[in-house]
Design an enzyme around this catalytic site. Sequence first.
Site, PDB file in Angstrom:
ATOM      1  N   ASP A  20       0.855  -1.178   0.314  1.00  0.00           N
ATOM      2  CA  ASP A  20       0.122  -0.169  -0.195  1.00  0.00           C
ATOM      3  C   ASP A  20       0.969   1.281   0.394  1.00  0.00           C
ATOM      4  O   ASP A  20       0.937   1.857   0.970  1.00  0.00           O
ATOM      5  CB  ASP A  20      -0.885  -0.265   1.289  1.00  0.00           C
ATOM      6  N   ASP A  25       6.960   1.441   1.761  1.00  0.00           N
ATOM      7  CA  ASP A  25       6.590   0.140   0.810  1.00  0.00           C
ATOM      8  C   ASP A  25       7.741   0.353  -0.430  1.00  0.00           C
ATOM      9  O   ASP A  25       7.860  -0.769  -0.389  1.00  0.00           O
ATOM     10  CB  ASP A  25       5.489   0.378   0.535  1.00  0.00           C
ATOM     11  N   ASN A  47      -2.508   2.540   3.684  1.00  0.00           N
ATOM     12  CA  ASN A  47      -2.210   4.184   3.463  1.00  0.00           C
ATOM     13  C   ASN A  47      -2.535   5.145   3.660  1.00  0.00           C
ATOM     14  O   ASN A  47      -2.703   6.300   3.230  1.00  0.00           O
ATOM     15  CB  ASN A  47      -0.836   4.225   3.196  1.00  0.00           C
ATOM     16  N   THR A 130       2.612  -6.234   2.819  1.00  0.00           N
ATOM     17  CA  THR A 130       3.445  -4.696   4.155  1.00  0.00           C
ATOM     18  C   THR A 130       2.002  -4.031   3.538  1.00  0.00           C
ATOM     19  O   THR A 130       2.677  -2.250   4.100  1.00  0.00           O
ATOM     20  CB  THR A 130       4.787  -4.335   2.862  1.00  0.00           C
ATOM     21  N   PHE A 170      -0.878  -0.964  12.592  1.00  0.00           N
ATOM     22  CA  PHE A 170      -1.612  -0.570  11.051  1.00  0.00           C
ATOM     23  C   PHE A 170      -2.594  -1.589  10.261  1.00  0.00           C
ATOM     24  O   PHE A 170      -3.893  -1.522   9.717  1.00  0.00           O
ATOM     25  CB  PHE A 170      -1.262   0.736  10.341  1.00  0.00           C
ATOM     26  N   ASN A 171      -1.137  -2.075   9.511  1.00  0.00           N
ATOM     27  CA  ASN A 171      -1.361  -2.961   8.854  1.00  0.00           C
ATOM     28  C   ASN A 171      -3.139  -4.124   9.423  1.00  0.00           C
ATOM     29  O   ASN A 171      -3.726  -4.573   8.745  1.00  0.00           O
ATOM     30  CB  ASN A 171      -0.567  -4.012   8.273  1.00  0.00           C
ATOM     31  N   HIS A 249       9.582   0.738   7.934  1.00  0.00           N
ATOM     32  CA  HIS A 249       8.801  -1.412   8.435  1.00  0.00           C
ATOM     33  C   HIS A 249       9.118  -2.456   7.206  1.00  0.00           C
ATOM     34  O   HIS A 249       9.699  -3.154   7.689  1.00  0.00           O
ATOM     35  CB  HIS A 249       7.463  -0.685   8.338  1.00  0.00           C
ATOM     36  N   ASP A 250       8.426  -1.634   6.479  1.00  0.00           N
ATOM     37  CA  ASP A 250       7.885  -3.070   5.070  1.00  0.00           C
ATOM     38  C   ASP A 250       9.161  -3.511   4.626  1.00  0.00           C
ATOM     39  O   ASP A 250       9.033  -5.231   5.134  1.00  0.00           O
ATOM     40  CB  ASP A 250       6.905  -2.246   3.838  1.00  0.00           C
TER      41      ASP A 250
HETATM   42  O1  RIB Z   1       2.159   0.449  10.920  1.00  0.00           O
HETATM   43  C1  RIB Z   1       3.155   0.526   9.746  1.00  0.00           C
HETATM   44  C2  RIB Z   1       2.623  -0.516   8.564  1.00  0.00           C
HETATM   45  O2  RIB Z   1       1.255   0.380   8.601  1.00  0.00           O
HETATM   46  C3  RIB Z   1       3.486  -0.234   7.274  1.00  0.00           C
HETATM   47  O3  RIB Z   1       3.292  -1.141   6.342  1.00  0.00           O
HETATM   48  C4  RIB Z   1       3.091   1.311   7.111  1.00  0.00           C
HETATM   49  O4  RIB Z   1       3.695   1.382   5.203  1.00  0.00           O
HETATM   50  C5  RIB Z   1       1.693   0.979   7.435  1.00  0.00           C
HETATM   51  O5  RIB Z   1       1.400   0.256   5.628  1.00  0.00           O
HETATM   52 CA    CA Z   2       3.183  -0.765   4.009  1.00  0.00          CA
END
Ligand code: RIB
Ligand code: CA
Length: 324
Positions: A20, A25, A47, A130, A170-171, A249-250
């Site tokens: 996303d 990403d 996102n 991701t 979040f994901n 993160h990703d």
């Molecule tokens: O919490 C971080 C995640 O949420 C990452 O994948 C970021 O790109 C968002 O999608």
């Molecule tokens: Ca992401």
Amino acid sequence: MLGDMSANAPDRPRILLDCDPGHDDVVAIIVANHAADLVGITTVAGNAPLDRTTYNACVMRDLLGLAAPVHSGAARPLLAPPLTATFVHGESGLDGADLPAPTREVDSTDAVGFIIETCRATEGTWLVPTGPLTNIALALRAAPDLVDRIAGISLMGGGTFGNRDVMSEFNIWADPDAAAIVFDCGAPLTMAGLDVTHQFLVTHDRISDVDAIAAEFGSKFAAVLADLFRFFADNYISRHDDLAGAPMHDPLAVMAITHPHLFESSRRHVAVETRGELTRGMTVIDRRQIRPRPEPNCTVLESVDAAGAWQLVVDAVRTAAPSH
Ligand code: RIB
Ligand code: CA
């Protein structure tokens, strides 16, 4: 319980990246293109709304000159209301840089069909989500045989604390019902949660490495990336008491497959809370030292060699810069 993941790192594993974009990403795409056989990119709302995450994926594909197709997927979660993280990534989902318009259109709007066909056609593909897990859950529901055909699922998500809510990352938070399907599916799972991703920050010092590459090669791609990093780092620094940069993160979900020696991990049972009033979207990681307890279903990344991971990102950018 910590294990070294250095064994059996396959040369250029086959990866299908479900994402996303999203600043981090983008780095997952760059690292997958550098270190893996990136067979395709699928997009999901997260996102930003699906039209934006898809546009952003197409922009990055062109900027990097990738052959991989882009297929768009779910515009909303399975059950939860569609919600975004534009307060983190900007209204476009990729604010902070002057992005060139994509020259190639999205290849299809059937990400789920592409995931199923790709994993059936060639066994041993890694699914690397991701973003919210909606596309992956839909594919597993439509084709349960994928569980035995894929090499595994290496996802970014979850953790022992949250970023969108107290206990929800979040994901997972965005589509907990899809996440529950994925964590319960029985395929080999690796999880890059916030506990490990917050160890890997893009700081202004590290961004200067990318600026230097942009200057050395006159690379539009590297210059755009440095600007995206600055936006992302400043956003995180402004919203956190304890971060000197933005967690990358990703790309860790990709590196877990391509460079497992960078990590220590443990085998745990992980389940997703889908009904909790305060904990909906929480990954419930069983760290108890008591028996009986559920059998582990997931390799949880616990620590990362952040300097080594950043060097890998720099190497990937330097490799792409001369021609983009
Ligand atoms: O919490 C971080 C995640 O949420 C990452 O994948 C970021 O790109 C968002 O999608
Ligand atoms: Ca992401």
